[in-house]
Design an enzyme around this catalytic site. Structure first.
Site, PDB file in Angstrom:
ATOM      1  N   ASP A 180       0.672  12.311  10.640  1.00  0.00           N
ATOM      2  CA  ASP A 180       1.917  11.771  10.082  1.00  0.00           C
ATOM      3  C   ASP A 180       1.663  11.215   8.685  1.00  0.00           C
ATOM      4  O   ASP A 180       2.128  10.129   8.345  1.00  0.00           O
ATOM      5  CB  ASP A 180       2.457  10.684  11.026  1.00  0.00           C
ATOM      6  CG  ASP A 180       3.920  10.344  10.736  1.00  0.00           C
ATOM      7  OD1 ASP A 180       4.576  11.091   9.992  1.00  0.00           O
ATOM      8  OD2 ASP A 180       4.399   9.317  11.260  1.00  0.00           O
ATOM      9  N   ARG A 184       5.493   7.082   3.066  1.00  0.00           N
ATOM     10  CA  ARG A 184       6.000   5.915   3.815  1.00  0.00           C
ATOM     11  C   ARG A 184       4.909   5.296   4.691  1.00  0.00           C
ATOM     12  O   ARG A 184       5.012   4.141   5.094  1.00  0.00           O
ATOM     13  CB  ARG A 184       7.213   6.316   4.684  1.00  0.00           C
ATOM     14  CG  ARG A 184       6.879   7.313   5.758  1.00  0.00           C
ATOM     15  CD  ARG A 184       8.052   7.781   6.599  1.00  0.00           C
ATOM     16  NE  ARG A 184       7.621   8.896   7.434  1.00  0.00           N
ATOM     17  CZ  ARG A 184       7.559  10.167   7.046  1.00  0.00           C
ATOM     18  NH1 ARG A 184       7.969  10.491   5.838  1.00  0.00           N
ATOM     19  NH2 ARG A 184       7.099  11.124   7.839  1.00  0.00           N
ATOM     20  N   ASP A 198      -0.491   3.509   9.797  1.00  0.00           N
ATOM     21  CA  ASP A 198       0.383   4.082  10.805  1.00  0.00           C
ATOM     22  C   ASP A 198      -0.258   5.220  11.580  1.00  0.00           C
ATOM     23  O   ASP A 198      -0.050   6.402  11.312  1.00  0.00           O
ATOM     24  CB  ASP A 198       1.709   4.537  10.198  1.00  0.00           C
ATOM     25  CG  ASP A 198       2.840   4.255  11.178  1.00  0.00           C
ATOM     26  OD1 ASP A 198       2.597   4.397  12.389  1.00  0.00           O
ATOM     27  OD2 ASP A 198       3.935   3.879  10.748  1.00  0.00           O
TER      28      ASP A 198
HETATM   29  P1  AMP Z   1       5.077   0.759  10.361  1.00  0.00           P
HETATM   30  O1  AMP Z   1       5.485   0.382  11.723  1.00  0.00           O
HETATM   31  O2  AMP Z   1       3.582   0.803  10.215  1.00  0.00           O
HETATM   32  O3  AMP Z   1       5.746   2.014   9.858  1.00  0.00           O
HETATM   33  O4  AMP Z   1       5.559  -0.427   9.401  1.00  0.00           O
HETATM   34  C1  AMP Z   1       6.896  -0.644   9.035  1.00  0.00           C
HETATM   35  C2  AMP Z   1       6.955  -1.391   7.707  1.00  0.00           C
HETATM   36  O5  AMP Z   1       6.330  -2.677   7.840  1.00  0.00           O
HETATM   37  C3  AMP Z   1       6.185  -0.714   6.562  1.00  0.00           C
HETATM   38  O6  AMP Z   1       6.970   0.245   5.888  1.00  0.00           O
HETATM   39  C4  AMP Z   1       5.855  -1.881   5.656  1.00  0.00           C
HETATM   40  O7  AMP Z   1       6.935  -2.223   4.819  1.00  0.00           O
HETATM   41  C5  AMP Z   1       5.612  -3.007   6.655  1.00  0.00           C
HETATM   42  N1  AMP Z   1       4.171  -3.111   6.974  1.00  0.00           N
HETATM   43  C6  AMP Z   1       3.507  -2.465   7.963  1.00  0.00           C
HETATM   44  N2  AMP Z   1       2.207  -2.782   7.975  1.00  0.00           N
HETATM   45  C7  AMP Z   1       2.022  -3.667   6.964  1.00  0.00           C
HETATM   46  C8  AMP Z   1       0.876  -4.347   6.435  1.00  0.00           C
HETATM   47  N3  AMP Z   1      -0.348  -4.178   6.969  1.00  0.00           N
HETATM   48  N4  AMP Z   1       1.055  -5.164   5.375  1.00  0.00           N
HETATM   49  C9  AMP Z   1       2.288  -5.317   4.829  1.00  0.00           C
HETATM   50  N5  AMP Z   1       3.392  -4.691   5.266  1.00  0.00           N
HETATM   51  C10 AMP Z   1       3.284  -3.862   6.322  1.00  0.00           C
END
Ligand code: AMP
Length: 316
Positions: A180, A184, A198
């Site tokens: 993936d 993003r 992710d």
């Molecule tokens: P995810 O579930 O990994 O797709 O995360 C969703 C959103 O949360 C991302 O697009 C980021 O904006 C934020 N995010 C996720 N992980 C982090 C991280 N380690 N540090 C800062 N923001 C994060």
């Protein structure tokens, strides 16, 4: 099958063998168990994380505010022993299983361009927290869109491309498939380092049944048609990610309806170079989009070429 898949399955399959036995045979119980209780999977995972040293103490974690919404739950900024951290929170036991898989994969990986796992908290009621390093500048796609070409020069774009390529070369060397890869799912640190994140889709190929859920514009034709995921399908996605970087976060295949993307790509259609994209970089994108996966370059080759482009300043 990738190494990560083996490990995550091992955790999930740690589902108490007793419960598996009683689903087949009541064997003295008043009734046969209809479905193994998911909690047992979480409890087994908790033991596994404690044994491997990845379990953190819930009392030392302060959850501060929500910063994002993920596929399975909120992402929050938190404080762990005085350090700013990101925390993926999941309160639903069923989806906790998917998180456990993601966290298990992350315990095996360490690279400066991969978002680092710090630890995991599994609570008795099935709540689960995945604690990772905090990436202050958020997702790469938002970063590119909000800054744009007036702020981000060719050196920045090439540096992001190399950061991601180095992470992917590490995964390639460890026989690990991301599945993936997209802007993003890349995050940017306070000091502008791009890191791949992710690992939610990192399952065994056979467990991805619903191709309707695949990110079509990023997925290689053979992965869409035959669920053939490999490092070479990640290379295809990396080509799309390069296009996203050089178009400052545009959505790929602009003006083409989603259902026409796959048939056109299979006939050999390739996106044009983004405005201002150096021809040497566009050439790499096109190589990533070779229909025959065997002929696509490896991440090792791509990294080598990107470093050459950087050293010779061919991106100017
Ligand atoms: P995810 O579930 O990994 O797709 O995360 C969703 C959103 O949360 C991302 O697009 C980021 O904006 C934020 N995010 C996720 N992980 C982090 C991280 N380690 N540090 C800062 N923001 C994060």
């Amino acid at each position: 099958m990738c190494g990560g898949g083996v490990f995550s399955l091992r955790v999930i399959n740690a589902l108490n063998p007793l419960s598996q036995h009683y689903t087949k045979d009541a064997d003295g119980l008043c009734t046969r168990l209809i479905k193994p209780k998911l909690m047992e999977g979480t409890v087994a995972a908790q033991d596994e994380f404690s044994r491997s040293g990845w379990a953190l103490n819930r009392k030392e974690l302060k959850l501060l505010q929500t910063i994002g919404k993920g596929e399975f739950g909120d992402v929050m900024v938190g404080d762990y022993r005085g350090n700013k951290v990101a925390v993926k929170c999941i309160k639903n036991d069923a989806t906790a299983q998917a998180f456990i898989a993601e966290a298990s994969v992350m315990t095996q990986l360490r690279h400066n361009n991969l978002v680092q796992l710090l630890g995991v908290i599994v609570e008795e009621r099935g709540s689960l927290y995945i604690v990772t390093e905090y990436m202050a500048k958020g997702s790469l796609v938002d970063y590119l869109r909000s800054r744009g070409r007036t702020v981000l020069g060719g050196d920045c774009l090439l540096k992001f491309s190399l950061d991601v390529c180095e992470a992917m070369e590490y995964l390639e060397n460890n026989n690990f498939v991301h599945r993936d890869l997209a802007a993003r799912n890349v995050l940017v640190s306070d000091d502008n380092i791009a890191k791949v994140s992710d690992f939610g889709l990192t399952k065994e190929a056979s467990s991805i049944q619903d191709t309707g859920k695949l990110p079509v514009k990023w997925t290689s034709p053979e992965a869409i048609r035959e669920k053939r995921f490999s490092t070479k399908s990640d290379v295809w996605s990396y080509g799309i990610l390069l296009w996203e970087i050089y178009s400052f976060g545009r959505v790929p295949y602009p003006r083409i309806p989603l259902k026409e993307v796959v048939p056109r790509v299979e006939k050999g259609y390739k996106m044009d170079a983004p405005d201002g994209c150096p021809p040497v970089v566009y050439d790499l994108m096109k190589q990533c989009w070779t229909l025959d996966s065997v002929v696509r370059p490896s991440f090792h080759m791509l990294r080598d070429k990107l470093q050459h482009i950087r050293a010779k300043e061919l991106y100017l």
